[in-house]
Structure formats: C-alpha cells, structure tokens
Write a protein that holds these residues in place. Structure first.
Motif, mmCIF file in Angstrom:
data_model
loop_
_atom_site.group_PDB
_atom_site.id
_atom_site.type_symbol
_atom_site.label_atom_id
_atom_site.label_comp_id
_atom_site.label_asym_id
_atom_site.label_seq_id
_atom_site.Cartn_x
_atom_site.Cartn_y
_atom_site.Cartn_z
ATOM 1 N N THR A 188 21.345 -166.077 57.572
ATOM 2 C CA THR A 188 21.640 -166.083 56.135
ATOM 3 C C THR A 188 23.053 -166.593 55.831
ATOM 4 O O THR A 188 24.023 -166.087 56.407
ATOM 5 C CB THR A 188 21.544 -164.643 55.576
ATOM 6 N N LYS A 222 31.412 -154.667 67.578
ATOM 7 C CA LYS A 222 32.259 -154.193 66.476
ATOM 8 C C LYS A 222 33.565 -153.598 66.979
ATOM 9 O O LYS A 222 34.521 -153.506 66.231
ATOM 10 C CB LYS A 222 31.505 -153.132 65.676
ATOM 11 N N GLY A 238 29.163 -157.509 58.324
ATOM 12 C CA GLY A 238 27.936 -157.576 57.533
ATOM 13 C C GLY A 238 26.815 -158.322 58.230
ATOM 14 O O GLY A 238 25.770 -158.586 57.631
ATOM 15 N N ALA A 239 27.007 -158.671 59.477
ATOM 16 C CA ALA A 239 25.978 -159.414 60.215
ATOM 17 C C ALA A 239 25.918 -158.925 61.660
ATOM 18 O O ALA A 239 25.952 -159.713 62.601
ATOM 19 C CB ALA A 239 26.247 -160.912 60.147
ATOM 20 N N THR A 240 25.802 -157.617 61.774
ATOM 21 C CA THR A 240 25.784 -157.024 63.115
ATOM 22 C C THR A 240 24.586 -157.518 63.928
ATOM 23 O O THR A 240 24.702 -157.718 65.133
ATOM 24 C CB THR A 240 25.733 -155.487 62.996
ATOM 25 N N LEU A 241 23.460 -157.730 63.243
ATOM 26 C CA LEU A 241 22.256 -158.093 64.013
ATOM 27 C C LEU A 241 22.359 -159.506 64.581
ATOM 28 O O LEU A 241 21.980 -159.757 65.723
ATOM 29 C CB LEU A 241 21.007 -157.922 63.142
ATOM 30 N N THR A 242 22.897 -160.423 63.799
ATOM 31 C CA THR A 242 23.126 -161.775 64.332
ATOM 32 C C THR A 242 24.145 -161.697 65.475
ATOM 33 O O THR A 242 23.979 -162.344 66.520
ATOM 34 C CB THR A 242 23.648 -162.722 63.237
#
Ligand SMILES: Cc1cc2nc3c(=O)[nH]c(=O)nc-3n(C[C@H](O)[C@H](O)[C@H](O)COP(=O)(O)O)c2cc1C
Length: 271
Positions: A188, A222, A238-242
């Motif tokens: 995204t 992180k 805001g994009a921990t999964l990526t």
C-alpha cells in the motif's frame, strides 16, 4: 391492402434490415458489434505493445541493478552502464556458476521457479514463495583494476499483499550490505510501499549480514536485536507486516537455502 403499402420483407436478413432502429434485434446487434470491434482493437494494441512493454521491463530491471549498486545517475545510457555488470547463472546449492548450462543473458530465474525441472518446492518457506528456482542470475561489478567491487543478488518474498521483487548489493567481502531495493511489489502506498522511500532504503547501507561467529544476524524489526546496530534495520512505521515480510525474505535469501553457499565462497575469496 392499398397499392402504396410496401411488401412484407422476406428472409431473416431482409426482415432485420427492415426492422425499426429501436428494435431489440438491432440494439443487440449494434452492442455486440461494438464489443467485437473494441475487443479486437484492445487485443491488437496489447499484442503490438508487448515487445515495448518487455523492453521497458528489462530496462527498469537494469536501472534497479545500477541503482542498488550505486552507479545510476539520471540521464546515463542504461544499456551501456549495465554492460559493466557481469551476469552469471548461479547454482544456489553449490554456490558455483553454471554459465555453461544456461545463458546468463537470457535465463529467466523467475520463470524457472515454476518449472519442476529447474526448481524445488519449499517445505520451509519463510519468504512465502512456494517454489525456488535452483538457479539465479546474479551480477558482479568489478573496479577498473578488475577486482571484485560489488555483487548484486536478486531476492523476492511475500509482504502483506504482494510478492516483493528486488535486489541486494553486497560489498566484495560478501557480508557488508551496500543497498537493497525493490523493483516490483503491490504494497500500500504510504504504508508498505514505503520500502521505496529513499530514507528507508538508506538504512541498509553499511549494515552487515553475519556476525563474527558467522551467524546470520541481519534483522528488520521494531526494536534493535541483541546482535547490535550493525545488523539492525528499523521496521517501517505503520507497516509492520510488510517489514516482517522483508525480514523473512532477506533472511531466507541470505541463508543456507538461498545464497549461503555462494556467500561462503565469496567470503573465502573464491569468486
Ligand atoms: C487499507 C490498508 C492497507 C494496509 N496496507 C499495509 C501494507 O501495505 N503493509 C503493512 O505492513 N500494513 C498495512 N496495513 C496495516 C496493517 O493492517 C497493520 O495494521 C500494520 O501492518 C501494523 O503496523 P504497525 O504495528 O507499525 O502499526 C494496511 C491497513 C489498511 C487498513
């Protein structure tokens, strides 16, 4: 019946032609005809533009190789600059080049991952790629004296929404990272797509893959791992999964199932 009345049309075509322009038959006919003509135009455009698209895709990949190795400048002749890179087809299992079996200029290692003879299914699949090509095309960059300067290795793996395809550039010692960047993904914008943010990409420069004991320590997270700042890339906010996807794919490709055997040779000065 009066003399001025036209005779009843005979035959299907004559009946169709004589029908009112607003009739159901003529409306459907026009709609189908427009669809047919439009689809023919779209198909012809797609077929005729395919070579241009392929050429642009190739050029984009070349630009990415130049960028990740730090030799790209706007306006340069990409084909000429890319010619300085030495492509090789690498057998991942042995860490040996197999240029005598496959042409490095044309071997498609992404397509090879779907070919059962050229790939293996992955049981342990942290990068989420399903299958791995046994062979990958890598690039060596030498300095003016002919000594190895950098190696550029392709890598890919699943993020949150998509597979990210990119390159990592390593210094000639096979352990220091020069850069990492992706040339294709569907994450995204503003979140996962921040992998393309120059400030985040710059974090990779100077980081190390392995510690002195030879353990793979590079981590995207992180918070900093115990191994220390040399091995740490701050995860995208805001994009921990990526970020987890990038961590997984980098660890996979730099590990034993990926470029491990090649990197061992590189570190031993055998390349
Ligand atoms: C529409 C939408 C798109 C998202 N796209 C991404 C993305 O590309 N990558 C990602 O890691 N998280 C994305 N997220 C956020 C994840 O759902 C999740 O909240 C996030 O990874 C957690 O990161 P954080 O712990 O840094 O807040 C998206 C969320 C929404 C609602």
């Amino acid at each position: 019946m009066s003399d001025t009345q036209s005779p009843e049309p005979k035959g299907a075509i004559a009946k169709f032609l004589a029908a009112s322009p607003d009739s159901v038959g003529k409306t459907i006919f026009v709609a189908v005809a427009i669809c047919l003509v439009a689809s023919m135009i779209v198909s012809a455009a797609a077929v005729s533009l395919r070579p241009v698209q392929e050429a642009n895709k190739l050029k984009d990949k070349q630009v990415n190789v130049l960028q990740v190795a730090g030799v790209y400048e706007p306006g340069i002749n990409v084909t000429e600059a890319f010619a300085a890179f030495e492509p090789h087809v690498l057998d991942l299992a042995t860490g040996e080049f197999v240029d005598d079996q496959f042409d490095p200029a044309s071997f498609d290692d992404i397509a090879a991952a779907s070919n059962p003879e050229l790939s293996v299914a992955l049981d342990d699949d942290p990068a989420g790629i399903g299958r791995k090509s046994k062979y990958r095309v890598i690039y060596l960059l030498r300095d003016e004296a002919g000594a190895l300067d950098k190696v550029v290795l392709p890598l890919h793996g699943y993020g949150l929404w998509s597979t990210l395809y990119g390159f990592i550039a390593l210094e000639s010692n096979g352990n220091d990272i020069f850069g990492l960047q992706f040339y294709q993904h569907g994450e995204t914008p503003g979140l996962g797509a921040e992998v393309d943010n120059p400030r985040w990409k710059a974090l990779w420069n100077g980081k190390k893959l392995r510690d002195e004991a030879g353990d793979l320590q590079i981590t995207v997270a992180k918070s900093q791992p115990a191994a220390g700042p040399d091995f740490y890339i701050d995860a995208l906010a805001g994009a921990t999964l990526t970020s987890v996807g990038v961590d997984n794919l980098v660890k996979f490709w730099m590990g034993d199932a990926g470029y491990g055997p090649f990197l061992t040779k590189l570190q031993a000065g055998e390349i």
